[in-house]
Design a protein around this motif. Structure first.
Motif, short mmCIF file in Angstrom:
data_model
loop_
_atom_site.label_atom_id
_atom_site.label_comp_id
_atom_site.label_asym_id
_atom_site.label_seq_id
_atom_site.Cartn_x
_atom_site.Cartn_y
_atom_site.Cartn_z
N ASP A 66 64.21 -12.79 -49.98
CA ASP A 66 65.01 -13.61 -50.89
C ASP A 66 65.09 -15.02 -50.31
OD1 ASP A 66 66.89 -14.88 -52.45
OD2 ASP A 66 68.45 -13.35 -52.20
N PRO A 67 64.60 -16.04 -51.04
CA PRO A 67 64.65 -17.41 -50.51
C PRO A 67 66.05 -17.85 -50.09
CG PRO A 67 63.23 -17.34 -52.43
CD PRO A 67 63.88 -15.99 -52.33
N GLU A 68 67.08 -17.28 -50.72
CA GLU A 68 68.45 -17.66 -50.37
C GLU A 68 68.81 -17.28 -48.93
OE1 GLU A 68 70.64 -19.44 -52.30
OE2 GLU A 68 68.84 -19.69 -53.52
N GLU A 69 68.06 -16.37 -48.34
CA GLU A 69 68.31 -15.93 -46.96
C GLU A 69 67.73 -16.89 -45.92
OE1 GLU A 69 70.05 -13.34 -46.09
OE2 GLU A 69 69.89 -11.74 -47.59
N TYR A 70 67.06 -17.97 -46.40
CA TYR A 70 66.32 -18.83 -45.48
C TYR A 70 66.76 -20.30 -45.52
CZ TYR A 70 62.96 -15.01 -44.79
OH TYR A 70 62.35 -13.82 -44.47
N HIS A 71 67.93 -20.57 -46.03
CA HIS A 71 68.39 -21.96 -46.00
C HIS A 71 68.43 -22.44 -44.54
CE1 HIS A 71 70.58 -21.79 -50.15
NE2 HIS A 71 69.29 -21.55 -50.24
N ILE A 72 68.20 -23.73 -44.33
CA ILE A 72 68.19 -24.28 -42.98
C ILE A 72 69.51 -23.98 -42.26
CG2 ILE A 72 68.26 -26.44 -41.68
CD1 ILE A 72 65.44 -25.62 -42.34
N GLY A 73 70.62 -24.09 -42.98
CA GLY A 73 71.91 -23.79 -42.36
C GLY A 73 72.03 -22.35 -41.93
N VAL A 74 71.41 -21.43 -42.66
CA VAL A 74 71.44 -20.01 -42.31
C VAL A 74 70.63 -19.77 -41.04
CG1 VAL A 74 70.75 -17.70 -43.06
CG2 VAL A 74 71.81 -19.26 -44.70
N MET A 75 69.46 -20.39 -40.96
CA MET A 75 68.63 -20.21 -39.76
C MET A 75 69.26 -20.92 -38.55
SD MET A 75 64.68 -20.05 -41.02
CE MET A 75 64.67 -21.50 -42.06
N ALA A 76 69.93 -22.04 -38.80
CA ALA A 76 70.66 -22.69 -37.71
C ALA A 76 71.78 -21.79 -37.20
CB ALA A 76 71.22 -24.03 -38.19
N ALA A 77 72.41 -21.04 -38.12
CA ALA A 77 73.46 -20.11 -37.71
C ALA A 77 72.90 -19.00 -36.82
CB ALA A 77 74.14 -19.52 -38.94
N ASP A 78 71.65 -18.58 -37.07
CA ASP A 78 71.01 -17.59 -36.19
C ASP A 78 70.89 -18.16 -34.78
OD1 ASP A 78 70.65 -15.69 -38.22
OD2 ASP A 78 68.63 -16.40 -38.69
N ALA A 79 70.48 -19.42 -34.68
CA ALA A 79 70.31 -20.05 -33.37
C ALA A 79 71.65 -20.16 -32.64
CB ALA A 79 69.67 -21.43 -33.53
N ARG A 80 72.70 -20.56 -33.36
CA ARG A 80 74.02 -20.63 -32.74
C ARG A 80 74.49 -19.25 -32.31
NH1 ARG A 80 75.22 -24.19 -36.99
NH2 ARG A 80 76.28 -22.50 -38.10
N ALA A 81 74.23 -18.25 -33.14
CA ALA A 81 74.63 -16.88 -32.80
C ALA A 81 73.91 -16.39 -31.55
CB ALA A 81 74.35 -15.94 -33.98
N LEU A 82 72.66 -16.81 -31.37
CA LEU A 82 71.94 -16.44 -30.15
C LEU A 82 72.60 -17.06 -28.93
CD1 LEU A 82 69.67 -15.23 -28.49
CD2 LEU A 82 68.17 -17.08 -29.27
N LEU A 83 72.96 -18.34 -29.03
CA LEU A 83 73.67 -18.97 -27.91
C LEU A 83 74.98 -18.25 -27.63
CD1 LEU A 83 73.10 -22.78 -28.65
CD2 LEU A 83 71.86 -21.33 -27.03
N ASP A 84 75.70 -17.87 -28.69
CA ASP A 84 76.95 -17.12 -28.51
C ASP A 84 76.68 -15.78 -27.82
OD1 ASP A 84 78.31 -19.15 -29.80
OD2 ASP A 84 78.39 -18.11 -31.74
N HIS A 85 75.64 -15.10 -28.28
CA HIS A 85 75.28 -13.80 -27.72
C HIS A 85 75.00 -13.89 -26.23
CE1 HIS A 85 73.34 -9.86 -27.39
NE2 HIS A 85 72.26 -10.45 -26.89
N LEU A 86 74.40 -15.00 -25.80
CA LEU A 86 74.05 -15.19 -24.39
C LEU A 86 75.15 -15.89 -23.61
CD1 LEU A 86 70.31 -16.27 -24.85
CD2 LEU A 86 71.18 -14.03 -24.15
N GLY A 87 76.26 -16.24 -24.28
CA GLY A 87 77.37 -16.89 -23.60
C GLY A 87 77.07 -18.32 -23.19
N ILE A 88 76.25 -19.00 -23.97
CA ILE A 88 75.86 -20.39 -23.66
C ILE A 88 76.62 -21.32 -24.59
CG2 ILE A 88 73.96 -22.06 -23.64
CD1 ILE A 88 72.09 -19.68 -23.03
N ALA A 89 77.48 -22.15 -24.02
CA ALA A 89 78.30 -23.04 -24.84
C ALA A 89 77.51 -24.25 -25.35
CB ALA A 89 79.50 -23.53 -24.03
N ARG A 90 76.53 -24.68 -24.56
CA ARG A 90 75.83 -25.94 -24.88
C ARG A 90 74.43 -25.88 -24.27
NH1 ARG A 90 77.41 -31.76 -22.79
NH2 ARG A 90 76.93 -33.05 -24.60
N ALA A 91 73.44 -26.32 -25.02
CA ALA A 91 72.06 -26.27 -24.53
C ALA A 91 71.28 -27.45 -25.06
CB ALA A 91 71.38 -24.97 -24.97
N ASP A 92 70.23 -27.81 -24.32
CA ASP A 92 69.19 -28.66 -24.90
C ASP A 92 68.46 -27.80 -25.93
OD1 ASP A 92 69.33 -31.08 -23.07
OD2 ASP A 92 68.99 -29.50 -21.60
#
Length: 250
Positions: free
Chosen positions: A68-94
């Motif tokens: 579903d194209p609605e599952e791929y908005h840039i903001g949705v994929m950016a949320a995946d990246a933020r969630a990965l940082l959260d999962h790894l306990g990383i507050a801030r990254a390059d």
């Protein structure tokens, strides 16, 4: 490879090395391995004393495929990246993204700058704002029965790449249709984190790096000589420029 769930979507990633963390976000139809491992980025950055995290975007690599194209908005994929940082306990990254990954990185730098120590926008120039690059022509090419049926030049390039990487072409077509939101000029101008824009000088997909640098006024621009969109990824000028940028950023 390790993975975690962001909602009902399983996201695969790699996490190697020690030191300041850098998150790598690959481009459309690529993967963490194709974009970052095989061209030597992961080994380059770990040798430079960095902790390297690379994500497989949804619809790509070893992550969940969605149609579903609605599952791929840039903001949705950016949320995946933020969630990965959260999962790894990383507050801030390059964060470094290439092409579509550069769009995701720019969105993160604009929307949640407190999570972004610096941003490297690889393979994306003024196209971030003005558009261009792969569109419906590429989505149609991905859905064609075979490469021989595709006549559009850009469509053939991306279809051949998708075949080479053994990607789920239907998921990629949905991703392309859902992720085409452009950043406005005002949004791009609001990016204040240290930023490097790196584009090949013969790249006809990304748009001008220097034109984008005029919008993101605090950004540095790196020309990758005589490289097009596909061949710039592993270029030694690109790698050296990123190493220097990361060493100098506050």
């Amino acid at each position: 490879m390790p993975s975690f769930h962001n909602g009902n979507v399983e996201i695969a990633y790699l996490d190697e090395g020690e030191g300041d963390p850098i998150l790598l976000i690959h481009g459309f139809a690529s993967s963490k391995n194709v974009n970052w491992v095989y061209p030597g980025w992961v080994s380059e950055l770990t040798k430079a004393g960095r902790r390297v995290i690379a994500i497989d975007n949804r619809g790509h690599g070893e992550s969940t495929k969605l149609y579903d194209p609605e599952e791929y908005h840039i903001g949705v994929m950016a949320a995946d990246a933020r969630a990965l940082l959260d999962h790894l306990g990383i507050a801030r990254a390059d964060i470094m993204g290439y092409s579509m990954g550069g769009r995701i990185t720019a969105y993160l730098a604009y929307s949640t700058p407190q999570r972004v120590r610096s941003a490297v926008l690889g393979g994306i120039g003024i196209g971030l704002i003005a558009g261009g690059g792969p569109g419906e022509n590429v989505a149609t090419a991905l859905e064609a029965d075979q490469l021989a049926d595709v006549t559009d030049p850009m469509g053939r390039t991306f279809r051949a790449f998708a075949d080479q990487t053994r990607s789920d072409r239907r998921a990629l077509a949905a991703c392309l249709r859902g992720s085409r939101r452009l950043m406005t000029r005002d949004e791009a101008a609001a990016i204040t984190v240290p930023t490097l824009i790196a584009v090949g000088t013969t790249d006809d997909v990304a748009g001008s790096a220097h034109a984008l640098g005029e919008v993101i006024t605090q950004a540095q621009v790196l020309d990758i000589p005589d490289r097009d969109h596909m061949r710039a990824v592993g270029d030694r000028v690109y790698k050296a420029g990123v190493r220097e940028f990361l060493a100098q950023r506050p």
